[in-house]
Design an enzyme around this catalytic site. Sequence first.
Site, PDB file in Angstrom:
ATOM      1  N   ALA A  94      56.859  21.649  49.173  1.00 41.99           N
ATOM      2  CA  ALA A  94      56.508  23.188  49.264  1.00 41.99           C
ATOM      3  C   ALA A  94      57.305  23.931  48.170  1.00 41.99           C
ATOM      4  CB  ALA A  94      56.873  23.821  50.651  1.00 41.99           C
ATOM      5  N   GLY A 120      56.290  18.622  51.774  1.00 46.88           N
ATOM      6  CA  GLY A 120      54.871  19.099  51.998  1.00 46.88           C
ATOM      7  C   GLY A 120      53.765  18.280  51.282  1.00 46.88           C
ATOM      8  N   GLU A 140      53.120  15.479  53.397  1.00 43.31           N
ATOM      9  CA  GLU A 140      52.347  15.991  54.545  1.00 43.31           C
ATOM     10  C   GLU A 140      51.064  16.130  54.470  1.00 43.31           C
ATOM     11  OE1 GLU A 140      55.895  18.815  54.824  1.00 43.31           O
ATOM     12  OE2 GLU A 140      55.886  18.201  57.075  1.00 43.31           O
ATOM     13  N   GLU A 160      63.415  17.026  52.959  1.00 41.59           N
ATOM     14  CA  GLU A 160      63.694  18.295  53.411  1.00 41.59           C
ATOM     15  C   GLU A 160      65.332  18.541  53.758  1.00 41.59           C
ATOM     16  OE1 GLU A 160      60.870  16.765  54.150  1.00 41.59           O
ATOM     17  OE2 GLU A 160      59.263  18.214  53.946  1.00 41.59           O
TER      18      GLU A 160
END
Length: 680
Positions: free
Chosen positions: A66, A105, A108, A128
Site C-alpha cells: 500500500a 498489499g 494481497e 506490514e
Amino acid sequence: MTAINAVTDLTREGDVAVITLNNPPVNALSQAMREGLSAALAQADKDAGAKAILLICAGRTFIAGADISEFGKIQGGAGFKEAQAAFDAVGKPIVAAIHGTALGGGLEVAMCCHYRVATASAKFGQPEVNLGLIPGLGGTQRLPRLVGVPKALEMVATGKPIGAPEALSLGLIDEIVPGDLKEGALAFIKTLLASGKGIRRTRDLQEKVTGDFSAVFAFAKGQNMRGFEAPLDGIKAVEAATTLPFDEGLDLELKTFLARMASAQSAALRHLFFAERKATKIPDVPDDAPTLEIRKVGIVGAGTMGGGIAMNFANAGIPVTILEMKQKALDHGLDVVKKNYDASAAKGRFTPEDAQKRFGLLTGTLKMEDLGDCDLIIEAVFERMDVKKDVFGKLDKIAKPGAILASNTSFLDIDEIAGATSRPDHVLGLHFFSPANVMKLLEVVRGAKTSKTVVATAMKLAKTIGKVGVLVGVAYGFVGNRMLAARSNEADKMVMEGAFPWDIDAVMVKFGFPMGGFAMWDLAGLDLGWVKEESHGETLRDLLNEAGRKGQKTGGGYYDYDASRKATPSPVTQKLLSDLWAKKGVSPRKIPEQEILERQIYPMINEGAKILEEGKASRASDIDIVWLYGYGFPAWRGGPMFYADSIGLDTVLAGVKKYGLTPAALLEKLVAEKKKFADL
Ligand code: 3H9
C-alpha cells in the site's frame, strides 16, 4: 489501449485482457491504483472477447505494498473491501504476473487473483508488521489458505519475505517463468484455458486451514515480541482464518488493521521507514552527484574493529588489505575473522565455499606501502590523537592520489586528523559500530574540508556494504556517542545518589532497549578510554578497572558473567559502590523508576537538540536513525527525537530544567513557538 486512469491501463492481447499498473517508483497501491484496478477488472470482465485477465506491473517491481505515505490520511480503509470485491465479482480467470517484490498489499492483490506466475528472482512478503500494522487487504485470510498456517504465521508475524522457489513449493505461486514475464504469463494462460480449470478463488480453498492448530497458535503467541504489538495482532488475525468464515475473518482483519494504523507504534515505525530513506539525502549534495570508484580497500589495524570492518567489504566482494605492525597481531586478527566466517557458515548463513571466498578477499600485510593502490583506506587504530595523526601523515605519503583516507574514530576531531595530510578534502570519518560486521549504522563524518564527491562516495558505499549511512558533523562523539555520553553522565550521577547500575539498566530494558548502558560498558570494555595514571578511585568505573573488572572480557565488570555470558548483579560491585558512598558521605536513596527514565532519556534529547542547533546532523529524523541502528533504541518508539515530539517538548524541557541540565536553546525556542522537532 484504454487508459483507465493515470496509473492503470487496459489492453487486449488475443483473448486475454491485460491490466498494467504503473505507479513509479515501486507501484505502491495508492487509492488511485485501487480505483483504477477495480474499474479495469469490471471492464475486462464485461469484454466478451477476453477469456482471461492478466495483471502485470510496469517498471522495476510488482506492487510493493500500500502507499505508506497515504496512511494516517485516509480514513476507514477506503476502497479496501471494494478492491477485493472487484476481484470476486469477475467471472473469468485472473492471473498475476509478478517480478521484483510482491509485498504487503501487493501480495494481497496477487492472492486475490486466481493464479500467480513469477520471475525466479521475485520476492513475496507481508512486511506490514515492520510498520506496526497487520495486512489489511485479506492477507491474513488468504495467505494461510495458500501456504498453510505455520508459514503464514511466520510471514505475518516476522515480515520476512520468501523467494520464488519457496513460494512455488508452498503453493503461493503456480509457475516460475524463466524468460520474458509477460510472454510466459500469456503462455500459462493459454495452457490454463485449454485445461478448462477456470476460476480458483483463494477464499474457497479450505484444505490448508482445517485441523487443530491450537498448539501452533499457543507457540506463536509465546514468542518474545520485544514490545512490538503488531505481531500478536497478526497472529490473532491468522487464527481467525481457521475459526471464522472467510468474510468474518476479513472483517476482523480490517478492524484490526485500522486500529493498528491509528496506533502510536505504527506512527513511530512509519516515521522510521521514511526517516531511513531521508537520511540518504544530503541537503547540499544532489542525489546524482559524482562518486569515486571503490575497488580496493585498505584497513589499518587488525583488531576487533578493523577485522569487523574488513568483513563488510569482503562480503560485498571488495578486496581488502589489512595492515598490522606485528605478525602475531596480524595472524590473530585474521584468525578471528576466519572464525567469524566459519561460525556464520556453520549457522547456514552461507555455504562453506562462500565463506572461503569472502575470507579469500582479505590479504594481510606488515608494510604500509602495500596499501598504495587502495581507493579507500580506513584507519582503526588506538583512539589517541597523536597516534592517529602519525598514521594519517604516513598514509598520505603512500596512498595514491585521489584515494580517500578515513578514520574510524568514535570521538576525535576529524579536522585535526585531516590536518596531518595534504588532502583534507579526501579525509572523513567512517564511524562503524561494534560489532562492525553486524551493526547496521555507519556515521559518515564530514570534515570542514571534505569534498562533496567524497561525501557522496561514502554514502553510496554505505549502501553497497549493507549499512545505513547517516551524515554527521565533527563534534566530540559525533551524534550517537555524544548523546550517549550525556546519558551516561546522568547515569553515573544517579549511581552516586544511590542507584545500582542494574536498577538503571532495568529501566532502560523495560523502556525497550536490548540492554542498559552499564551492560553495554561491560560489553565494550570498561577500560575503553580509561587511563590508569589518571584514575583516583573516585568513580565506580575507576574502582572496577582498578580491581581488574574490565567487563565481559575479564568475566566481570559492573555485572558478573557466567560461562554463557549471562549477566547477574555483582556483589563485588555492590560492595565497591557501598564503600564509595560511605567514603563520599552519600546517604543512598532509592530513585523511582520514572525519575531514572526521565534522567536517562531527557539528557539524550537535550543533547540531540544541541546537535541540531549546531548543524551537526541534517535533521532530527537522522538522529532517530543513528539511535535505531547504532544503539538499539526501541523502533516502536520512533527514535529519541520522535519520542520527544510524541511526549511533548514542553514536558522534556521542564524535565531538563528539573534535573539541573542546561537546556538546548533550540529546545527552548521550539517550546516557545509550540513546535516539534518534526517541524524543523
Ligand atoms: C501494506 O501494504 C498494507 C496492506 O496490507 C493493506 C492496505 C492495502 N509506499 O526503499 P527504496 C518509496 S503496508 C510509499 O529506496 P529499494 C520510498 O520511500 C506496506 N512509498 O527502494 C522511496 O522513495 P524516495 C507494505 C514507498 O529498491 C522509493 O519508494 N509494504 C513504498 O531499496 C524507493 O524505495 C512495505 O512495507 C510504499 N509502500 O527497495 C514495503 N515503498 O525515493 C516497503 C517504497 O522518495 N518498501 N516507497 O525516497 C520496501 O520495502 C522497499 O521500498 C522496496 C524497494 C523493497 C519495495
